[in-house]
Scaffold this motif. Structure first.
Motif, PDB file in Angstrom:
ATOM      1  N   LEU A 204       0.819  -1.209   0.000  1.00 21.62           N
ATOM      2  CA  LEU A 204       0.000   0.000   0.000  1.00 21.62           C
ATOM      3  C   LEU A 204       0.855   1.263   0.000  1.00 21.62           C
ATOM      4  CD1 LEU A 204      -2.752  -1.079   2.551  1.00 21.62           C
ATOM      5  CD2 LEU A 204      -3.105  -0.595   0.126  1.00 21.62           C
ATOM      6  N   ARG A 205       1.944   1.253   0.779  1.00 20.79           N
ATOM      7  CA  ARG A 205       2.807   2.444   0.842  1.00 20.79           C
ATOM      8  C   ARG A 205       3.453   2.735  -0.502  1.00 20.79           C
ATOM      9  NH1 ARG A 205       4.662   0.818   6.526  1.00 20.79           N
ATOM     10  NH2 ARG A 205       3.427   2.243   7.786  1.00 20.79           N
ATOM     11  N   GLU A 206       3.967   1.701  -1.123  1.00 16.60           N
ATOM     12  CA  GLU A 206       4.612   1.871  -2.434  1.00 16.60           C
ATOM     13  C   GLU A 206       3.609   2.415  -3.455  1.00 16.60           C
ATOM     14  OE1 GLU A 206       6.508  -0.892  -5.990  1.00 16.60           O
ATOM     15  OE2 GLU A 206       6.266  -1.753  -4.001  1.00 16.60           O
ATOM     16  N   THR A 207       2.416   1.830  -3.457  1.00 14.13           N
ATOM     17  CA  THR A 207       1.391   2.238  -4.415  1.00 14.13           C
ATOM     18  C   THR A 207       0.899   3.651  -4.140  1.00 14.13           C
ATOM     19  OG1 THR A 207       0.720  -0.074  -4.624  1.00 14.13           O
ATOM     20  CG2 THR A 207      -0.807   1.578  -5.454  1.00 14.13           C
ATOM     21  N   SER A 208       0.679   3.981  -2.866  1.00 14.09           N
ATOM     22  CA  SER A 208       0.196   5.331  -2.558  1.00 14.09           C
ATOM     23  C   SER A 208       1.245   6.382  -2.919  1.00 14.09           C
ATOM     24  CB  SER A 208      -0.219   5.451  -1.088  1.00 14.09           C
ATOM     25  OG  SER A 208       0.892   5.371  -0.238  1.00 14.09           O
ATOM     26  N   ALA A 209       2.526   6.045  -2.765  1.00 14.05           N
ATOM     27  CA  ALA A 209       3.587   6.977  -3.173  1.00 14.05           C
ATOM     28  C   ALA A 209       3.568   7.176  -4.685  1.00 14.05           C
ATOM     29  CB  ALA A 209       4.944   6.462  -2.721  1.00 14.05           C
ATOM     30  N   GLU A 210       3.306   6.107  -5.411  1.00 15.27           N
ATOM     31  CA  GLU A 210       3.228   6.183  -6.878  1.00 15.27           C
ATOM     32  C   GLU A 210       2.060   7.059  -7.321  1.00 15.27           C
ATOM     33  OE1 GLU A 210       1.781   3.144 -10.282  1.00 15.27           O
ATOM     34  OE2 GLU A 210       3.437   2.398  -9.058  1.00 15.27           O
TER      35      GLU A 210
ATOM     36  N   PHE B 139     -10.629  10.396  -5.613  1.00 14.27           N
ATOM     37  CA  PHE B 139     -11.245   9.739  -6.767  1.00 14.27           C
ATOM     38  C   PHE B 139     -10.559  10.154  -8.065  1.00 14.27           C
ATOM     39  CE2 PHE B 139     -14.571  10.092 -10.127  1.00 14.27           C
ATOM     40  CZ  PHE B 139     -14.697   8.729 -10.392  1.00 14.27           C
ATOM     41  N   LEU B 140     -10.340  11.451  -8.227  1.00 14.43           N
ATOM     42  CA  LEU B 140      -9.697  11.931  -9.454  1.00 14.43           C
ATOM     43  C   LEU B 140      -8.241  11.481  -9.554  1.00 14.43           C
ATOM     44  CD1 LEU B 140     -11.251  15.512  -9.618  1.00 14.43           C
ATOM     45  CD2 LEU B 140     -11.876  13.499 -10.979  1.00 14.43           C
ATOM     46  N   ALA B 141      -7.528  11.450  -8.424  1.00 18.14           N
ATOM     47  CA  ALA B 141      -6.146  10.956  -8.425  1.00 18.14           C
ATOM     48  C   ALA B 141      -6.105   9.481  -8.820  1.00 18.14           C
ATOM     49  CB  ALA B 141      -5.509  11.165  -7.050  1.00 18.14           C
ATOM     50  N   LEU B 142      -7.049   8.700  -8.306  1.00 22.77           N
ATOM     51  CA  LEU B 142      -7.106   7.276  -8.652  1.00 22.77           C
ATOM     52  C   LEU B 142      -7.440   7.087 -10.131  1.00 22.77           C
ATOM     53  CD1 LEU B 142      -8.915   5.853  -5.502  1.00 22.77           C
ATOM     54  CD2 LEU B 142      -6.528   5.485  -6.167  1.00 22.77           C
ATOM     55  N   CYS B 143      -8.362   7.885 -10.642  1.00 24.11           N
ATOM     56  CA  CYS B 143      -8.705   7.796 -12.067  1.00 24.11           C
ATOM     57  C   CYS B 143      -7.492   8.095 -12.939  1.00 24.11           C
ATOM     58  CB  CYS B 143      -9.857   8.733 -12.407  1.00 24.11           C
ATOM     59  SG  CYS B 143     -11.443   8.177 -11.770  1.00 24.11           S
ATOM     60  N   ASP B 144      -6.730   9.129 -12.570  1.00 24.05           N
ATOM     61  CA  ASP B 144      -5.505   9.447 -13.310  1.00 24.05           C
ATOM     62  C   ASP B 144      -4.535   8.277 -13.268  1.00 24.05           C
ATOM     63  OD1 ASP B 144      -6.409  11.960 -13.996  1.00 24.05           O
ATOM     64  OD2 ASP B 144      -5.263  12.998 -12.435  1.00 24.05           O
TER      65      ASP B 144
ATOM     66  N   PRO C  21      -1.728   5.492   2.317  1.00 22.95           N
ATOM     67  CA  PRO C  21      -1.941   4.036   2.296  1.00 22.95           C
ATOM     68  C   PRO C  21      -3.270   3.638   2.947  1.00 22.95           C
ATOM     69  CG  PRO C  21       0.311   4.523   2.969  1.00 22.95           C
ATOM     70  CD  PRO C  21      -0.425   5.832   2.913  1.00 22.95           C
ATOM     71  N   SER C  22      -3.648   4.317   4.040  1.00 28.67           N
ATOM     72  CA  SER C  22      -4.903   3.959   4.704  1.00 28.67           C
ATOM     73  C   SER C  22      -6.119   4.307   3.826  1.00 28.67           C
ATOM     74  CB  SER C  22      -5.019   4.634   6.067  1.00 28.67           C
ATOM     75  OG  SER C  22      -4.987   6.036   5.941  1.00 28.67           O
ATOM     76  N   THR C  23      -6.047   5.419   3.119  1.00 33.21           N
ATOM     77  CA  THR C  23      -7.135   5.785   2.204  1.00 33.21           C
ATOM     78  C   THR C  23      -7.222   4.780   1.064  1.00 33.21           C
ATOM     79  OG1 THR C  23      -6.972   8.128   2.735  1.00 33.21           O
ATOM     80  CG2 THR C  23      -7.991   7.571   0.624  1.00 33.21           C
ATOM     81  N   LEU C  24      -6.083   4.385   0.535  1.00 37.13           N
ATOM     82  CA  LEU C  24      -6.053   3.397  -0.534  1.00 37.13           C
ATOM     83  C   LEU C  24      -6.670   2.080  -0.063  1.00 37.13           C
ATOM     84  CD1 LEU C  24      -5.119   2.926  -3.444  1.00 37.13           C
ATOM     85  CD2 LEU C  24      -2.891   2.273  -2.536  1.00 37.13           C
ATOM     86  N   SER C  25      -6.352   1.688   1.148  1.00 36.82           N
ATOM     87  CA  SER C  25      -6.921   0.470   1.719  1.00 36.82           C
ATOM     88  C   SER C  25      -8.439   0.576   1.856  1.00 36.82           C
ATOM     89  CB  SER C  25      -6.297   0.198   3.088  1.00 36.82           C
ATOM     90  OG  SER C  25      -6.889  -0.918   3.691  1.00 36.82           O
ATOM     91  N   ARG C  26      -8.913   1.721   2.306  1.00 30.48           N
ATOM     92  CA  ARG C  26     -10.366   1.919   2.451  1.00 30.48           C
ATOM     93  C   ARG C  26     -11.065   1.844   1.093  1.00 30.48           C
ATOM     94  NH1 ARG C  26      -8.662   5.565   6.413  1.00 30.48           N
ATOM     95  NH2 ARG C  26      -8.813   7.356   5.032  1.00 30.48           N
ATOM     96  N   VAL C  27     -10.463   2.449   0.076  1.00 29.73           N
ATOM     97  CA  VAL C  27     -11.059   2.401  -1.266  1.00 29.73           C
ATOM     98  C   VAL C  27     -11.102   0.958  -1.754  1.00 29.73           C
ATOM     99  CG1 VAL C  27     -10.744   3.069  -3.686  1.00 29.73           C
ATOM    100  CG2 VAL C  27     -10.478   4.776  -1.888  1.00 29.73           C
ATOM    101  N   GLU C  28     -10.018   0.223  -1.550  1.00 31.67           N
ATOM    102  CA  GLU C  28     -10.003  -1.187  -1.955  1.00 31.67           C
ATOM    103  C   GLU C  28     -11.053  -1.994  -1.210  1.00 31.67           C
ATOM    104  OE1 GLU C  28      -6.151  -2.963  -1.697  1.00 31.67           O
ATOM    105  OE2 GLU C  28      -5.324  -1.703  -3.285  1.00 31.67           O
ATOM    106  N   GLY C  29     -11.386  -1.543  -0.005  1.00 25.32           N
ATOM    107  CA  GLY C  29     -12.403  -2.221   0.786  1.00 25.32           C
ATOM    108  C   GLY C  29     -13.822  -1.788   0.464  1.00 25.32           C
ATOM    109  N   GLY C  30     -13.979  -0.883  -0.502  1.00 29.26           N
ATOM    110  CA  GLY C  30     -15.316  -0.481  -0.932  1.00 29.26           C
ATOM    111  C   GLY C  30     -15.826   0.811  -0.334  1.00 29.26           C
TER     112      GLY C  30
END
Length: 121
Positions: A23-29, A52-57, A35-44
């Motif tokens: 998660l840390r590596e991916t959130s840095a990318e 949302f816009l950063a993830l879409c990019d 990382p915690s926000t990324l985990s929450r999004v992956e959890g639905g």
């Protein structure tokens, strides 16, 4: 006509692209997503607009592709409840997913009971 974010699809796309990376590596990318926000999004969980816009990019997916209209995708009751549970910021993602699974299982059971009662005169 109402619209909603297909959070299940977003979560699936994020999990798939992240793969086995941390998660840390991916959130840095991605940048500007913890990382915690990324985990929450992956959890639905529903992200805020900036996330949302950063993830879409990062996913290289136009934001509009992740929205559905209620006319094109008439949600059944269990799915609508699942979306609401997963969007509730007060619920832990694991609890929201567990509750959504229970609701869907209950509706499946009701549907099977209805089918059985129609077969038995």
């Amino acid at each position: 006509m109402g619209s909603y974010l297909d959070i299940e699809r977003l979560a699936s796309l994020v999990r798939k692209k992240r793969g086995s990376r941390g998660l840390r590596e991916t959130s840095a990318e991605i940048g500007n997503v913890s990382p915690s926000t990324l985990s929450r999004v992956e959890g639905g969980k529903m992200p805020d607009m900036e996330t949302f816009l950063a993830l879409c990019d990062w996913l290289q997916v136009p934001p509009a592709e992740l929205f559905r209209t209620t006319e094109e995708d008439q949600l059944d009751t269990p799915e609508a409840i699942a979306i609401q549970l997963r969007a509730d910021k007060k619920l832990d993602p694991a609890i929201a997913n567990a509750l959504a699974s229970l609701v869907k299982a209950a509706y499946r059971d009701l549907s099977q009971q209805d089918d059985e009662s129609k077969q038995d005169p």
